[in-house]
Design a protein around this motif. Structure first.
Motif, short mmCIF file in Angstrom:
data_model
loop_
_atom_site.label_atom_id
_atom_site.label_comp_id
_atom_site.label_asym_id
_atom_site.label_seq_id
_atom_site.Cartn_x
_atom_site.Cartn_y
_atom_site.Cartn_z
N PHE A 76 0.81 -1.21 0.00
CA PHE A 76 0.00 0.00 0.00
C PHE A 76 0.85 1.27 0.00
O PHE A 76 0.32 2.37 0.15
N LYS A 77 2.16 1.13 -0.19
CA LYS A 77 3.05 2.29 -0.06
C LYS A 77 2.81 3.36 -1.12
O LYS A 77 3.17 4.52 -0.91
N ASP A 78 2.21 3.00 -2.25
CA ASP A 78 1.91 3.99 -3.28
C ASP A 78 0.64 4.78 -2.98
O ASP A 78 0.40 5.83 -3.57
N GLN A 79 -0.17 4.26 -2.06
CA GLN A 79 -1.43 4.93 -1.71
C GLN A 79 -1.33 5.78 -0.44
O GLN A 79 -2.09 6.71 -0.25
N MET A 80 -0.39 5.44 0.45
CA MET A 80 -0.25 6.18 1.71
C MET A 80 1.16 5.95 2.27
O MET A 80 1.86 5.03 1.84
N SER A 81 1.57 6.80 3.21
CA SER A 81 2.89 6.64 3.84
C SER A 81 2.82 5.51 4.85
O SER A 81 2.04 5.57 5.81
N ILE A 82 3.65 4.48 4.62
CA ILE A 82 3.64 3.28 5.46
C ILE A 82 4.93 3.22 6.27
O ILE A 82 6.04 3.40 5.76
N GLY A 83 4.78 2.96 7.56
CA GLY A 83 5.92 2.69 8.42
C GLY A 83 5.74 1.36 9.11
O GLY A 83 4.61 0.95 9.41
N ILE A 84 6.84 0.65 9.33
CA ILE A 84 6.78 -0.62 10.08
C ILE A 84 7.76 -0.53 11.23
O ILE A 84 8.97 -0.32 11.05
N PHE A 85 7.23 -0.65 12.44
CA PHE A 85 8.01 -0.54 13.66
C PHE A 85 8.20 -1.93 14.25
O PHE A 85 7.22 -2.63 14.51
N ARG A 86 9.46 -2.31 14.44
CA ARG A 86 9.77 -3.66 14.92
C ARG A 86 10.49 -3.61 16.27
O ARG A 86 11.71 -3.54 16.34
#
Length: 437
Positions: A216-226
């Motif tokens: 979905f990165k082209d539709q909205m700003s995505i972050g993944i916190f690990r």
């Protein structure tokens, strides 16, 4: 950073959990000018959300926040939803509300490593997929932050976790199609084939869900916190506050209460421990970083204690206050013998006694639960694993001193010996479990 969060509408899922609770407390205490804080939660028993909210904020965790921000309740709005249901089982009004928020922090998930695969797909992948679909219609969204795990790619063949997306063995959309087409029993039959390089369904589901978010990165700003192995708080709002019995805290409880006679660990395996309050601070900083930089690609943030490491053995020796503790062994077979003699046999005889005195047996069931838990965490306490964390280190270095004081998450300042020496007192105070050392 305070100015950034001012007047923002934030949706948090999983806000009633361990990390979620401390995140809610921190947002309401340190960022009182946020516009609204929406908390997505399931209905629990016969309690409605108003009753659940009152009970939730009676936790001692929130005392300091309520003192500093007595009007917090004007900011908080509970939304009844279910991450295991289509469209999250939301009403039309609640669906419309989610489509107006600025930031989504998605913590809601099952962390039970013993769950079968179909349960983890339902709890972790399906809910995230439904939430992302709803957010596609949100023209205001500035960040979708998915909270995963530093161990999401802790495959048997992997010994280093980089800050990147790891391709899943099956595409998320395909896995969802399989989940919808097969029965639970049929899914269980192919579980081992799908997960042959993964230690459990939890890590597998986190890996697949990360890949789905990345789509979905082209539709909205995505972050993944690990985050790594989340433990008791370091200082905020109170030292050693704890709510969860999972992971490293659960192991300390078993060893410290003398329930577990022996714990098998390799001497050099790192814990990747992270206090829960610092983890919440790091999550807030990462969300800020995503919006500030408007990255076109999914940004990954591993949060572990690489730069101030501590081993499982050191944790055990510090918490037991005994450098030569007989509870700890690096011999697999000796560990199995000790647990059989000093735990299984006594539990067996206690159940035999209960059977002949016409009481319901329970101790072997307890033994089985303990054994399942220990087997699940032993994979991580015996696997050498390096976890890169450059992105969060860079964020820390770029913050002003004011922001560093506002959201402290620098793990280098922790004296692990002192921290783990005192952690059992937090377990006693907040979980009511007596530690015997």
């Amino acid at each position: 950073m305070e100015e950034f969060y001012k007047n923002k509408k934030i949706l948090v899922t999983g806000g009633t959990g361990f990390l979620g609770s401390i995140l809610v407390e921190k947002l309401l205490r340190s960022f009182p000018d946020i516009s609204k804080l929406y908390l997505l939660a399931r209905k629990k028993g016969t309690m409605n959300l108003t009753e659940r909210s009152k009970k939730y904020f009676k936790d001692p965790l929130f005392e300091r926040m309520i003192y500093l921000n007595p009007n917090y309740y004007k900011k908080v709005i509970w939304i009844e939803g279910d991450l295991t249901k289509p469209c999250l089982n939301l009403s039309n009004d609640d669906m419309a509300v989610i489509k107006t928020v600025d930031i989504v922090i998605h913590l809601g998930a099952s962390i039970n490593m013993q769950n079968p695969l179909h349960e983890m797909i339902k709890n972790n992948l399906l809910g995230t997929a439904e939430l992302l679909k709803i957010c596609l219609d949100n023209k205001n969204i500035k960040c979708f932050m998915y909270v995963s795990s530093a161990f999401s790619n802790a495959r048997k063949s992997c010994f280093r976790i980089e800050e990147k997306i790891y391709e899943s063995v099956v595409k998320p959309e395909t896995l969802l199609d399989i989940y919808n087409a097969l029965t639970n029993d049929e899914l269980n039959e192919i579980e081992n084939t799908l997960m042959q390089d993964w230690p459990n369904s939890y890590t597998f589901s986190k890996n697949v869900t990360e890949c789905h978010c990345d789509a979905f990165k082209d539709q909205m700003s995505i972050g993944i916190f690990r985050p790594g192995n989340i433990t008791s708080s370091f200082s905020e709002p109170y030292p050693f506050w704890v709510k969860s019995k999972a992971g490293l805290v659960g192991a300390i409880m078993l060893v410290g209460s003398n329930t577990l006679p022996s714990y098998y660990i390799k001497n050099t395996t790192m814990t990747h421990a992270v206090p829960v309050d610092m983890t919440a601070n790091a999550l807030i900083a990462c969300t800020y970083d995503i919006v500030k930089n408007k990255s076109k690609d999914t940004k990954i943030y591993n949060y572990t204690s690489n730069n101030n490491p501590i081993t499982y053995r050191e944790v055990c020796t510090h918490t037991t206050k005994n450098e030569q503790s007989s509870l700890i062994t690096n011999n697999y077979y000796w560990n199995a013998i000790k647990n059989f003699i000093f735990m299984y046999i006594p539990f067996l005889f206690m159940d035999i006694f209960r059977f002949f005195t016409r009481q319901k047996t329970k101790y072997l069931r307890i033994y089985e639960k303990i054994n399942q838990f220990v087997n699940a965490i032993s994979y991580f306490s015996n696997k050498p694993l390096i976890v890169d964390n450059d992105n969060l280190e860079n964020i820390w270095d770029s913050l002003s001193q004011h922001d560093k004081d506002l959201v402290p998450f620098n793990l280098r300042v922790i004296d692990w010996k002192d921290y783990f020496y005192n952690l059992p007192y937090g377990i006693e105070q907040y979980l009511g479990i007596k530690m015997k050392f």
